[in-house]
Design a protein around this motif. Structure first.
Motif, mmCIF file in Angstrom:
data_model
loop_
_atom_site.group_PDB
_atom_site.id
_atom_site.type_symbol
_atom_site.label_atom_id
_atom_site.label_comp_id
_atom_site.label_asym_id
_atom_site.label_seq_id
_atom_site.Cartn_x
_atom_site.Cartn_y
_atom_site.Cartn_z
ATOM 1 N N VAL A 49 40.943 36.158 40.459
ATOM 2 C CA VAL A 49 40.467 37.535 40.293
ATOM 3 C C VAL A 49 41.635 38.465 40.572
ATOM 4 O O VAL A 49 42.276 38.350 41.615
ATOM 5 C CB VAL A 49 39.308 37.856 41.265
ATOM 6 N N LEU A 50 41.908 39.339 39.642
ATOM 7 C CA LEU A 50 42.953 40.342 39.863
ATOM 8 C C LEU A 50 42.271 41.627 40.321
ATOM 9 O O LEU A 50 41.379 42.118 39.635
ATOM 10 C CB LEU A 50 43.743 40.601 38.580
ATOM 11 N N ALA A 67 37.017 37.553 31.502
ATOM 12 C CA ALA A 67 37.830 37.037 30.403
ATOM 13 C C ALA A 67 36.928 36.701 29.222
ATOM 14 O O ALA A 67 35.819 36.183 29.396
ATOM 15 C CB ALA A 67 38.590 35.811 30.863
ATOM 16 N N ASN A 68 37.405 37.017 28.038
ATOM 17 C CA ASN A 68 36.674 36.686 26.821
ATOM 18 C C ASN A 68 37.177 35.324 26.334
ATOM 19 O O ASN A 68 38.316 35.214 25.897
ATOM 20 C CB ASN A 68 36.938 37.784 25.779
ATOM 21 N N PRO A 69 36.336 34.302 26.413
ATOM 22 C CA PRO A 69 36.822 32.972 26.021
ATOM 23 C C PRO A 69 37.173 32.884 24.534
ATOM 24 O O PRO A 69 37.894 31.978 24.110
ATOM 25 C CB PRO A 69 35.646 32.048 26.372
ATOM 26 N N LEU A 70 36.644 33.821 23.746
ATOM 27 C CA LEU A 70 36.946 33.823 22.310
ATOM 28 C C LEU A 70 38.124 34.746 22.001
ATOM 29 O O LEU A 70 38.312 35.171 20.859
ATOM 30 C CB LEU A 70 35.713 34.293 21.530
ATOM 31 N N LEU A 107 43.553 34.838 33.946
ATOM 32 C CA LEU A 107 42.637 35.073 35.061
ATOM 33 C C LEU A 107 41.224 35.283 34.532
ATOM 34 O O LEU A 107 41.033 35.826 33.453
ATOM 35 C CB LEU A 107 43.077 36.299 35.859
ATOM 36 N N LYS A 108 40.250 34.859 35.327
ATOM 37 C CA LYS A 108 38.861 34.932 34.864
ATOM 38 C C LYS A 108 38.298 36.352 34.959
ATOM 39 O O LYS A 108 37.454 36.754 34.174
ATOM 40 C CB LYS A 108 37.997 33.999 35.714
ATOM 41 N N TYR A 142 46.691 43.078 30.715
ATOM 42 C CA TYR A 142 46.350 42.177 31.818
ATOM 43 C C TYR A 142 46.218 40.719 31.355
ATOM 44 O O TYR A 142 46.015 39.839 32.175
ATOM 45 C CB TYR A 142 45.008 42.587 32.435
ATOM 46 N N ASP A 143 46.285 40.472 30.036
ATOM 47 C CA ASP A 143 45.892 39.155 29.536
ATOM 48 C C ASP A 143 46.835 38.025 29.950
ATOM 49 O O ASP A 143 46.425 36.866 29.977
ATOM 50 C CB ASP A 143 45.748 39.187 28.003
#
Lengths: 344, 539
Positions: free
Chosen positions: B42-43, B233-236, B244-245, B534-535
C-alpha cells in the motif's frame, strides 16, 4: 391527577413551548444572518467552481445552476423551503448533498467532543473539589497551571507539540487520522463514530487503533476545557463555603468532603450545568483546529473548508447544525436547572 | 461522612485486577502507536485533497483531481511518462493518420476498461461528446477545436470497430488537436458502465463524482471528500499491472502534520511542504527529497484597464518593474530553491520555451527609467496577493525593492477566490499570480498571455486590459501552423515580445518538491499537473 401534579405538568409544558419558540426564533435568525453574510462574501462561488480558465458561457451556466442569477429574496425563499424538507442543497466543494456530508462529518465531531467532555467533566469537577477544599494547596496550584496552559497556549501549537512528542518521538499513541492505515479505509463506518464502528467491525486491532488515535486529540480538548470547568466550579463552591447551611453541617460533625459532595456541589448545580453546557457547545464547534492538526473529519473542518471555498450550501448547512446543537444543549441545561432548582 | 478503610481480601484482588486491565489497555494503546507504519503493498501519500470538486474527468479541474485522472483514465493520446514530449508512448490509440482538419485514430486491440468492457469507438465518441455537452469547467479546452454542444457529434465518427475519425472546425493544426485530445477532459470513459448509473440526463456526472469508469492502471475503491482517495490496482491495466495493490491518498490539510507522517513512516510520500520543512528533511536518514520541474510560472500583472491609476498603462512602469524584482534572492534565499528564475511565459521544459533571463535586480536602472518617464513623483500602487505562503513573502520582497526606486506598493492579502474575483472585475492595480497550462501545448499559455480578442476577462491579457492586435494575429497564426518547427519559432517570437514589453513581469517557475521514504522506487512525475504516475511504484 392532583392539582399540584397538574400545575407541575402545565409548568413543564410552558417551559417546553417557550424552549421550542426560542429554538425556532434563534434558528430562523441564524439562517437569515448566515445567508446574508454568505451573500456578501467577496468570493465568487461560481468562479471558485469553474476555475480561472473557464469560458464565459460555462461560468454563466454554473451561476444559473447555482441560482446565483436570482435575486437574493428568491434564493433565501428557495433555500428555506429546501431546509424545511431536509434538503440543504449540494455542496459545491464536495459535489455531494450537504445533508449526506453532515451525516458523515458530524458524528466524528460529536464523538470527539463528547469523549472530551466526559473526561473534562470528571477531571474538572475533581480538581474544583480538591482546590476548593484547600484553596492554597497543591490541587489549587495545579488548577491554576492547567487553566493557564489550556487558555493561553494556542491549541494548534500544543497539538503539533503533542504529535511530535507522543507520536513521532515516543510513538506512544496513534497520530493523524482516525485509524492506522491498515484499518482506515478497509472497515465500514456506517455510524461515523469510529469507536463503535471499529468495535462492530470485529477486525482485530481496529478498536485499539481507534482508541490510540483518539487519545491525543481528546487530551488536547480536555486541556482546553478542564480549566474553565474547574475554575468556575471552584469559584461557585467557594461562594457557598461561607453560607449558614454549610456552617451548620460542619457544626453537626460532617467532614469537609461530605459537606462538599452532599450539600455544596448540588447547591452549585445550576452554575455547573451552565458552564458544562457552554463548554460542550464550544467543543462541538471549536474542535476545528484539533481536527485540522490531527487530520480528522469533523464539522468544524468541514465548515472551515467551505468558508475558504465560498461553498454557501455547506456553510449554511453546518452553521444550522451547530446552531441547533447550541440551542438544544443550552435548552436542556436550562430545563435541568429548572428541575433541579425549583427557585429558578 | 466517615471514610471506610476496611478493605477485604476480595476487594484487594478486584482492585489489583482493575489495575492490570488498565495497564494492559494502556500498553495495548501504546503498542498500537509504536507499530504504526504504512502497510506493505500500500502506498500512502499525504497531501491536501480539499481542492477536489469532482472526479469526473468532464468536470474535475483541480490539481488533486488532475493528478488522479492519469491513474484512472486513458486518453486517445497522452505523453509518454519517460519522454513527455513524445505523445506516442501512452494512450488508447496505437496510431493515427492526419487529414485536412481531421485525424483518424486506430484503437489498441487489447484496450479494455477496468469493468472488463473492451474500449470501442462508441466509447470515444460518447466521452468526448459528453464532455462538451456537460459544459463543465474544463469543457473550454475541447471548445478550442470549434466544438459546441450542438456541433460536436458532427465531428466524431465511427469508421469501423477499431477506427474513429475526429475532426474540427477551428483553424488549428493537427499537433494542436493532438495536444487537446491528450488533456484530462478528453479521458475516455466506459459508456456502458456509466450510463447504467446516469440520473436525470446527467450522463453519469453525479456517479462519476466519486467513482471511476476508465481503463487506467487504477480504479477508485473509495473516495471520501476531504478525507481520502483510495485506489485499487486495475488487473486489466494496459501493459504491466501496477506493482502496488493500493494507493491511499490521505487528505492531511496541515503541512507540519504531513511532515510528521512521512518522518514516522505512516506516509510514504508527503507533498506540499514548506521551504523550511524541505530544508530540514533534506539529509534525514530514511527519507529522500525529490524535485521535479513544474509548469507553473509566477508573474506580476499590472491592470492597465484600472483607470484609478493611469500610470499602470505606462510602458515605462512595466520596464522599470522588470529591474525591480530580486529574482535570485526570492528563488534561492527566500524560497530555498523551490523556484527557479524564469522570465518567459512557457515554462522551461515545454516545447518552444524561451530560456533567456535578461532581467535582474537593478534599482539605479529602474530609477532612471521612471525618472525619464516622469514617474518619480512617489507613485503608490496596491498589490493584491493570496494570503498564504509563499505569496505574502514574495510581496514583501517586491515591496522592499520597489520602495528603493520610489514606488510604494501597498500589499492587499486576500483569499484566493477573492483575488481572482477582483482580477476579473478590474479591481486590482497590480497583482502577483501564477499560471499553470491547461494542456500540454504552447497555445494553452500563449492564448492566455498573448491573446485579447474580446477585451473581456477570459485570458490574462484581457484581464490586464492589454490591447494587442499584432500579437493576436501572431498567436492565431501559431496555433494554425502545421509545420512544427515553424510553429515553435512563432512561439519564441511571441514570448520575446511579451518578455520585452507587456504589463506582465514573468519572474519564477516552480519546482515541485516532495519527500518520500527511501524504500520507494519507480515514482515518476512530469511537468504538467496531470503528469503524476504511480503505476511503476514499488516499496
Amino acid at each position: 391527577m392532583t392539582s399540584g401534579a397538574a400545575t407541575a405538568a402545565l409548568r413543564l409544558l410552558g417551559v417546553l413551548l417557550r424552549s421550542a419558540l426560542t429554538v425556532g426564533v434563534t434558528l430562523t435568525a441564524l439562517l437569515c444572518v448566515t445567508f446574508a453574510i454568505a451573500s456578501l462574501s467577496p468570493v465568487d462561488p461560481a468562479l471558485k467552481i469553474v476555475g480561472e480558465h473557464a469560458s464565459t458561457a460555462t461560468y454563466a451556466q454554473v451561476r444559473h445552476r447555482m441560482g446565483l442569477d436570482l435575486p437574493w429574496p428568491r434564493r433565501l425563499e428557495s433555500y428555506t423551503a429546501g431546509v424545511l424538507h431536509g434538503d440543504f442543497g449540494v455542496s459545491q466543494s464536495t459535489g455531494a448533498p450537504v445533508a449526506q456530508d453532515l451525516r458523515r462529518v458530524f458524528p466524528a465531531t460529536l464523538e470527539l467532543a463528547t469523549l472530551s467532555m466526559v473526561v473534562s467533566t470528571v477531571l474538572g469537577l475533581a480538581l474544583a473539589l480538591v482546590s476548593a477544599a484547600d484553596p492554597r494547596g497543591l490541587g489549587d496550584a495545579l488548577l491554576r497551571v492547567l487553566s493557564l496552559v489550556g487558555n493561553s497556549l494556542p491549541i494548534f501549537w500544543l497539538g503539533l507539540l503533542a504529535l511530535y512528542l507522543f507520536y513521532a518521538r515516543l510513538q506512544w499513541f496513534g497520530g493523524p487520522g482516525r485509524l492506522d492505515d491498515a484499518y482506515e479505509y478497509t472497515i465500514d463506518m456506517p455510524t461515523g463514530v469510529v469507536l463503535w464502528d471499529a468495535w462492530a467491525s470485529g477486525v482485530q486491532g481496529a478498536f485499539a487503533s481507534a482508541i490510540s488515535h483518539l487519545v491525543l486529540p481528546v487530551l488536547l480538548l480536555v486541556a482546553y476545557a478542564v480549566g474553565n470547568i474547574a475554575r468556575v466550579t471552584r469559584a461557585a463552591l467557594l461562594a457557598e463555603a461561607g453560607r449558614e447551611y454549610v456552617l451548620l453541617a460542619r457544626a453537626t460533625g460532617a467532614g469537609v468532603w461530605s459537606v462538599m459532595m452532599r450539600h455544596m456541589l448540588p447547591a452549585t448545580a445550576s452554575i455547573v450545568l451552565t458552564v458544562l453546557a457552554l463548554t460542550y457547545t464550544n467543543l462541538l464547534q471549536g474542535a476545528v483546529l484539533v481536527e485540522t492538526v490531527f487530520a480528522r473529519p469533523g464539522i468544524g473542518r468541514y465548515l472551515t473548508t467551505a468558508l475558504f471555498a465560498a461553498d454557501i450550501p455547506a456553510i449554511l448547512g453546518s452553521t444550522l447544525v451547530i446552531g441547533t446543537c447550541f440551542v438544544l444543549i443550552n435548552g436542556v441545561a436550562d430545563l435541568s436547572v429548572r428541575i433541579l432548582d425549583p427557585r429558578t | 461522612m466517615p471514610r471506610s478503610d476496611s478493605s477485604t481480601g476480595s476487594s484487594k484482588i478486584a482492585r489489583s485486577l482493575r489495575r492490570r486491565v488498565a495497564a494492559l489497555l494502556i500498553a495495548g494503546v501504546w503498542l498500537q502507536g509504536a507499530c504504526a507504519a504504512a502497510p506493505p503493498q500500500v502506498l500512502v501519500v499525504a497531501q491536501s485533497l480539499d481542492d477536489i470538486v469532482s472526479l469526473d474527468p468532464a468536470e474535475g479541474y483541480e490539481l488533486s483531481s488532475m493528478q488522479a485522472f492519469t491513474s484512472l483514465y486513458q486518453r486517445l493520446v497522452q505523453p509518454d511518462p519517460d519522454h513527455p514530449q513524445d505523445i506516442k508512448g501512452g494512450g488508447l490509440a496505437s496510431g493515427w493518420q492526419g487529414g485536412p482538419g481531421s485525424l483518424v485514430f486506430e484503437l489498441r486491440p487489447d484496450a479494455v476498461f477496468a469493468s472488463g468492457h473492451p474500449v470501442r469507438p462508441e466509447d470515444v465518441i460518447w466521452s468526448l461528446s459528453r464532455a462538451v455537452k456537460l459544459n463543465l469547467s474544463p469543457a473550454f479546452i475541447l471548445n478550442t477545436l470549434g466544438w459546441t454542444a450542438a456541433t460536436v457529434d458532427e465531428h466524431l465518427e465511427k469508421l469501423d470497430e477499431r477506427h474513429v475519425r475526429v475532426s474540427w472546425s477551428a483553424p488549428v493544426g493537427p499537433s494542436f488537436a493532438l495536444s487537446v485530445l491528450g488533456s484530462t477532459v478528453a479521458s475516455i470513459v466506459d459508456e456502458r458502465d456509466t450510463e447504467g448509473h446516469a440520473r436525470a440526463g446527467d450522463l453519469g456526472n453525479r456517479w462519476l463524482h466519486d467513482h471511476s469508469a476508465g481503463s487506467g492502471p487504477f480504479r477508485i475503491r473509495r473516495y471520501i471528500p476531504h478525507e481520502a482517495l483510495v485506489l485499487d490496482a486495475n488487473p486489466l491495466s494496459p501493459g504491466d499491472a501496477p506493482q502496488l495493490k493500493t494507493i491511499v491518498i490521505r487528505s492531511v490539510p496541515d503541512a507540519e502534520t504531513r511532515e510528521l507522517l512521512v518522518r514516522v513512516g505512516d506516509a510514504d510520500i508527503a507533498r506540499d511542504l514548506g521551504p523550511d520543512q524541505y530544508a530540514a528533511l533534506r539529509d534525514r536518514p530514511g527519507l529522500r527529497l525529490r524535485q521535479f520541474p513544474s509548469a507553473a510560472v509566477h508573474y506580476l500583472l499590472f491592470d492597465t484597464a484600472n483607470t484609478a491609476v493611469p500610470e499602470l498603462a505606462n510602458p515605462a512602469l512595466w520596464q522599470a518593474a522588470r529591474w525591480l524584482i530580486d529574482y535570485q534572492g526570492i528563488a534561492h534565499q527566500l524560497l530555498k530553491d523551490q523556484y527557479q528564475v524564469h522570465q518567459a511565459f512557457l515554462a522551461s521544459g515545454f516545447p518552444g520555451a524561451l530560456e533567456d533571463t535578461p532581467y535582474r535586480l537593478d534599482i539605479p536602472r529602474a530609477r532612471s527609467i521612471l525618472h525619464a518617464a516622469g514617474l518619480d513623483h512617489g507613485l503608490s500602487i496596491t498589490l493584491d496577493v493570496f494570503n498564504q505562503a509563499p505569496f505574502t513573502e514574495i510581496a514583501q520582497s517586491l515591496q522592499a525593492t520597489f520602495a528603493a526606486a520610489g514606488v510604494h506598493l501597498e500589499i492587499h492579502p486576500a483569499l484566493t477566490g477573492e483575488v481572482y474575483t477582483r482580477v476579473r472585475t478590474h479591481s486590482v492595480q497590480a497583482v502577483w499570480l501564477y499560471w499553470i497550462p491547461d494542456y500540454f501545448d504552447a497555445h494553452s499559455t500563449a492564448s492566455a498571455f498573448a491573446l485579447n480578442l474580446n477585451d473581456g476577462t477570459t485570458s490574462i491579457a484581457e484581464r490586464a486590459g492589454w490591447k494587442i492586435p499584432e500579437l493576436n494575429a501572431l498567436t492565431l497564426a501559431a496555433v494554425g501552423e502545421r509545420d512544427t518547427v515553424r510553429r515553435l519559432e512563432l512561439y519564441r517570437q511571441i514570448q520575446t515580445e511579451v518578455q520585452r514589453n507587456s504589463p506582465f513581469v514573468i519572474a519564477l517557475q516552480e519546482r515541485s518538491q516532495l519527500v518520500m521514504r527511501d524504500n520507494i522506487r519507480g515514482y515518476r512525475q512530469g511537468l504538467n499537473a496531470d503528469m503524476v504516475y504511480y503505476d511503476r511504484v514499488t516499496k
